[in-house]
Write an enzyme that holds these catalytic residues in place. Sequence first.
Site, short mmCIF file in Angstrom:
data_model
loop_
_atom_site.label_atom_id
_atom_site.label_comp_id
_atom_site.label_asym_id
_atom_site.label_seq_id
_atom_site.Cartn_x
_atom_site.Cartn_y
_atom_site.Cartn_z
CB CYS A 12 -3.54 -1.54 -1.46
SG CYS A 12 -3.12 -2.79 -0.30
N GLY A 38 -2.92 -4.02 -7.55
CA GLY A 38 -3.11 -5.23 -6.75
C GLY A 38 -4.02 -6.20 -7.46
CG ASN A 113 -1.69 1.80 -0.98
OD1 ASN A 113 -0.91 0.87 -0.92
ND2 ASN A 113 -1.56 2.82 -1.81
N GLY A 114 -0.50 0.52 2.09
CA GLY A 114 0.73 0.89 2.77
C GLY A 114 1.20 -0.23 3.67
CE1 TYR A 254 6.26 -2.52 -12.94
CE2 TYR A 254 5.93 -2.48 -10.56
CZ TYR A 254 5.80 -3.12 -11.78
OH TYR A 254 5.23 -4.34 -11.84
#
Lengths: 481, 481, 481, 481
Positions: A12, A38, A113-114, A254
């Site tokens: 996310c 995402g 997010n997570g 990345y």
Amino acid sequence: MQSEVKSLNEECGIFGVWGTPDAARLTYIGLFALQHRGQEGAGITVNHDGELRTKRGFGLLTDVFDSPNAVANLDGDAAIGHVRYSTAGSNLLENIQPLPFNFSDTQFALAHNGNLTNAISIRKQLEDRGAIYHSSSDTENLMHLIRLSQAPDLDGQVKEALNIIKGGFAYLIITKDRLYAALDPNGFRPLVVGQLPNGAYVVCSETCALDAVGAKFKFDVQPGQLIKIDDTGITIDQYTDDTQLSICSMEFIYFARPDSDIYGVNVHSARKRMGAMLAKEQPADADIVTGVPNSSLSAAMGYAEAAGLPYEMGLVKNQYSARTFIEPTQELREQGVNMKLSAVKGVVKGKRVVLVDDSIVRGTTSRRIVKLLKDAGAASVHLRIASPPLRYPCFYGIDIQHASELIAANHSIEEMRQIFDADSLGFLSVDSLIKAVNLKTNAPNKGLCVAYFDGKYPTPLYDYQKEYDRDQAQLHAAKMR
Amino acid sequence: MQSEVKSLNEECGIFGVWGTPDAARLTYIGLFALQHRGQEGAGITVNHDGELRTKRGFGLLTDVFDSPNAVANLDGDAAIGHVRYSTAGSNLLENIQPLPFNFSDTQFALAHNGNLTNAISIRKQLEDRGAIYHSSSDTENLMHLIRLSQAPDLDGQVKEALNIIKGGFAYLIITKDRLYAALDPNGFRPLVVGQLPNGAYVVCSETCALDAVGAKFKFDVQPGQLIKIDDTGITIDQYTDDTQLSICSMEFIYFARPDSDIYGVNVHSARKRMGAMLAKEQPADADIVTGVPNSSLSAAMGYAEAAGLPYEMGLVKNQYSARTFIEPTQELREQGVNMKLSAVKGVVKGKRVVLVDDSIVRGTTSRRIVKLLKDAGAASVHLRIASPPLRYPCFYGIDIQHASELIAANHSIEEMRQIFDADSLGFLSVDSLIKAVNLKTNAPNKGLCVAYFDGKYPTPLYDYQKEYDRDQAQLHAAKMR
Amino acid sequence: MQSEVKSLNEECGIFGVWGTPDAARLTYIGLFALQHRGQEGAGITVNHDGELRTKRGFGLLTDVFDSPNAVANLDGDAAIGHVRYSTAGSNLLENIQPLPFNFSDTQFALAHNGNLTNAISIRKQLEDRGAIYHSSSDTENLMHLIRLSQAPDLDGQVKEALNIIKGGFAYLIITKDRLYAALDPNGFRPLVVGQLPNGAYVVCSETCALDAVGAKFKFDVQPGQLIKIDDTGITIDQYTDDTQLSICSMEFIYFARPDSDIYGVNVHSARKRMGAMLAKEQPADADIVTGVPNSSLSAAMGYAEAAGLPYEMGLVKNQYSARTFIEPTQELREQGVNMKLSAVKGVVKGKRVVLVDDSIVRGTTSRRIVKLLKDAGAASVHLRIASPPLRYPCFYGIDIQHASELIAANHSIEEMRQIFDADSLGFLSVDSLIKAVNLKTNAPNKGLCVAYFDGKYPTPLYDYQKEYDRDQAQLHAAKMR
Amino acid sequence: MQSEVKSLNEECGIFGVWGTPDAARLTYIGLFALQHRGQEGAGITVNHDGELRTKRGFGLLTDVFDSPNAVANLDGDAAIGHVRYSTAGSNLLENIQPLPFNFSDTQFALAHNGNLTNAISIRKQLEDRGAIYHSSSDTENLMHLIRLSQAPDLDGQVKEALNIIKGGFAYLIITKDRLYAALDPNGFRPLVVGQLPNGAYVVCSETCALDAVGAKFKFDVQPGQLIKIDDTGITIDQYTDDTQLSICSMEFIYFARPDSDIYGVNVHSARKRMGAMLAKEQPADADIVTGVPNSSLSAAMGYAEAAGLPYEMGLVKNQYSARTFIEPTQELREQGVNMKLSAVKGVVKGKRVVLVDDSIVRGTTSRRIVKLLKDAGAASVHLRIASPPLRYPCFYGIDIQHASELIAANHSIEEMRQIFDADSLGFLSVDSLIKAVNLKTNAPNKGLCVAYFDGKYPTPLYDYQKEYDRDQAQLHAAKMR
């Protein structure tokens, strides 16, 4: 390389803003800069004079907001938004965030997010007490915990709830009169605060989104912090003091955009240093250096510079590859049909090529790219990976849950080289990775989580421990055979 | 830079194949590699056992073929396809190509890249004789001329028709039993032939599409050639001998994909040489070199290498910017909101930057990019353009029809420098451009059309002559004032 | 019964208006009242200050104009529109009317109800001279003929063209400055002129559309007439004097809406008279009379009144059946699943029922309805058809082109009774039909075309003659066996 | 008349089936027959080998299931479905039913016809205990109550929950292994059970849906019953014995389809009797009788028969009026533009017309229809209403919540006659209504709820009491002025 190709996905990106006109448009623009985090779902919740309105759907931001009015209809002065890659939670609209909650007398929306490591046990416990979940997403737990908290005010309820959930999380919560942002005690995911020229505060996953909306960077949210933004300004609080920074190293390797800064470190520059250190650790007898577009280009530049070799455009990526419904058949694929990457014959023909990639997950694409270069006439291909071998799953928000999916967990470096048909293969060491990122902190591993490389998880695994043990046992058994 | 930003648009990419299963899918994949040549419309005509079926629509290829079945439904062994940026012909579905024609006893479909200079007079003449046009596109003229020809067979009719039309054109024509490809007598547009592993012939705008479908390059179609492909193989013929190569130099500078080869010259390498010669002609006292992504990166690498300066990633382009319906408001734009390009602060801060761009049309984006870099902390910005100043319109297939749109036709280099707020500004010379491309031919300008730079058109302008004269007179008058 | 059920389809409804604000909206409303004449395509061309703009598409009017803006976008003071059931011309967007034509210096749009009998030979002849057709529809011929005419003005060109085409046709033609309406020399199809309160003229297929738009009926267009409406008013002209009224009797029997008047005869009242005459010719020993909703209700009322039997609601039609994509499987159908019609058990149980239907084409539904009533407990079902047996194809605009499709062409009345499992079966005689309609004219059959019943076509069949002869020969041979 | 015109809306139709192949298709077909009960949303939940899958959306069934695959994708042997007109619960997808609920270990889906009178207080109470609601629909309460119940098994939990909710409700609940159907203690809404030829049980709102799917009627669900259907068959239970039938009389007057039977009484026949009694109570000196299509046709037939007057088709309804996005402007409306109803001039001209309508809510359409007939030439219009004046709101599932919306609550009959410009106006008496329906029961009002006519509600109003009192006080005050 890009997420469609590499099977390694961030879940996310999140973005929130409080106190500025046209907040939904700004959130759209911020999320647009976070789209790389995402591509499977997106949504925005706007606060329109105290009333929350949510629009969300599957696909890219441009699929969900597919007309100029789609954002214009979300009129308001504060908003949160989310772009999503699904981990926990299956493919249902109910799981697309922000998750909206309507009570008789109030409203909430959550973006996350997570990945929570104790989500399953919390849900089971609450359902046994009569709770009904909207979604199959782990995100929703926080809402139930807030509502069940007996704390006297909302601040207290949120803090109490945050202390129950475990894992990696950056949460945004919007209500009729405020915006909360919270980060897990290890700071696994990045979260930054900025300020618009008009004074409004922005909180989002990466600084590139601050730049996109014209906001000035203010600070990185710290592990265990709870930020509250409302019409009176910003308040910074700690919901726990039991914290220790271990930010996901894959963000540097990345995920994050090269123009983002994380804890003061520019991502492109960190990658260039990874490339440079890789050149020292894993030199190659070659004519040119080329990177896999787009995420490996920085590391490739660093490698070329350090090795004193020309940096070249040996591979070209189709700019339109974010969306296509039509794929080559298996037969066409075998005939060399490739819709996303092309080798530049005029560049690689007859050359000994150092091919720099940022990381290897399953290894399927590495093999294809080496072949692409050789078919285009490369004399030899020396594959260099600007990160250590990925050998362990992640439970804090990256979509690798089984070591069995990871080629480096199952094969030696020489075996991989043969599989990829590369002339040589080399990885960056964990030490060099840590040095290349070089966060200014005394935390272990200089504040980086490198558990995917060394298996040393900075927290208990809770609901995932059993699965992890089973997975490791299988892996061990497979190697014994 | 990419077409949404630069107001300089190629009209089309074309692709055709004869004699292979799943021809429409292959055509889709080929067009996907040519998508950079046109984003406003797309279509495919397939030959299904002698019957032609066409699907076409507005937008990107992925908008028109928006489900896996969209191509699967076009079953057949031969096909032609088209991606389009509109020049002549307004915004009607009828203008999207391939243009299908159904006669009582036969069918045709046409796809065209280029612009005819005598289309208006042909149409007027034919309408006076009772002809009815389907579209407002210049492409359709050829069909009428073929049908009106008295030649005894189709080969003869096509040749007769090709000798009447003037301008820049690469045509594909499919019928129930054959595929024609034809190039104008000056070869203004690129057109290449390749062969699939199964022997089937492919003809398309650029070699990158051959690579994408796994076809081997066979030859560049030559000016004045008419190629016929049918079940017996390929036939190469000339419909006229009055030819002289003058391929559009903008193909090398900006349009074509870096991995394509045109008449044996790799586009990336030609751009690198342009960058290198630019470094010699227009040096700068600077710390780093950066290019405007994506089309200027090759020239920037060439400049950096020749100047002995580090090549850096000073600008990042949002990968998802091909499609968005939501734009920043003017107000937000002025606050620095930018959805497509970001400057990498960590790279440019405090640095003297050479910014390489491939060309300048209206100049609006150049100004914005210089500002972006300065806002990110660049100490100075030296703008270097890897092509000569664009001063004259094009009538052979590029969407610049009035000199008044071109900033370089209206301003001196010093005036432009001030407008862009650059610390210095330099362009490549026409001679160096020709040398950098270096086609192996004795034709004038070594086979390049450089009329946009020097105003020397290699053919009469026919229907455009009056407009051109009026435009030049206005320009002259404006300068006098 | 309604067109989805009966395989008997009118091709079209047309509507035109000149000189009133919001002309496209009025046309939409007029076409909405004519929707029963065609459900497979719809379109509107508006004249916006002399410029023609067309929107057309597949499906119902509500599918094509699927948002409030769809009509609002067609701003202008004159318009023509069309609803379509396809006869000649396959399933292509190009065939949806109005057909738009754009010339360098002018525009036309055509809408057509009917079927030309010499369309194929005209097209062949013109294509041999170089003409290119847009559509596969017979409608387009008129445009080519107009453009090829050497007459000195448009009036003359249109007349010349109308004299070349043969068959049944009501044409509307709109240009930048006028609206033409033309009817074939036999007046096969209905066409009426009305006037709005503001003086603007309306021309359309049925008077129900005049009522819908609040226009006052002025006159029925006569065979061979060419009407011109422009800013100076209305002009009535004859393009031929060789005329003889033979309006399609199926308009009275089935197609037209009951509230329409045709040549002064109200359709509902004519049907009631057909029912009353049917009661005299084909009495039945029964308890109640019921009609097949909706088109047979008038005839059923007439039958009940004349027979002195109660008129009852024995069948109910689902109001939403105009559109469904989901059908019962064959298996479900056999289990009695029926989505469109239901028998009212409480009404028919134990009763001897006269079931009145307007006509029988293939006979498949008649069988199903008899079964429906018997399954609901009807003691007996006496099927009465308020028209003569359909035995011959129509070439003037109804979609029956082969006698082999017609059950009455292949079976005796007793055979049909057995097939339908009815207790008795009776049809109306041709004489009574003519008497029931009772047009005020001295033309043969009192101005009605009854060729589907008696095979006596009022015109030569031109391109269809061969096919007709073959069809009749087959039929004859089949009966011999 | 139909729901778009009359502002009187039923909330829902429900359909469920257990134990038959292709259950979703059957449910679609059943709902299609119930579409008149709700046009604003639709959904189906299928049980696929124990897993529940739901598809739901806005609009007609044909909008939600807009391709043949839409139902085919819902593969399974049991299903429930819902068509919806919104009462409680605003316009959100979350409110479209069936409401799906996913727990860690089980799934539910709920469909509901009716309105709960204590929904607000239950919700408040549960939210204070931490509950989170998905929807703003009152339907959801039942799910929370079931989950919070401490009863030892699901049967007990459902019964306990049903005893807490109040108001009018027919509920369907599907789980992995069973289907529940429950009716409120007054049986305000109809609910019937049928059986398919293969033995599978069907439960739905009206018998017309049983006929549509080929099921045989078994029994009417009784007030207070809880039906359970699973693989072992059907179980009938009572969750309360404190019951008394008072079914909504508007079902007989207007809502239900004429071919449905409710507690053994055919709806068409009941309406015919209402018409006949109306003729006795409110005779008129007239030439013909006509009804407002479609819902008043039965009563009009009954009136005509009893009065000895001809029954005629004086009004025609456009069959396609279920969906249109384009409306006449106010200006056009005043010019007599009418898209839904037309008067048949040939029938009504010069006639004294009895116009029968089923009921009057706001009265706006009555006025328009009288005008329509007079504009078409009716000599006089005698308006007869086949039900008593609507004077009180309904809280059990009909969308009238304020007496102020009801013209008969605010005006005398003579005032209304003047407003409608009718020559006379008469209503059916409550006694005759009860006699016409003639249910076989000893319950008060022979089992009918006539509270909208007499204000005597058969249950306490709970959460609505205050609002009702305020509304009545306002009404009283308005009359005093």
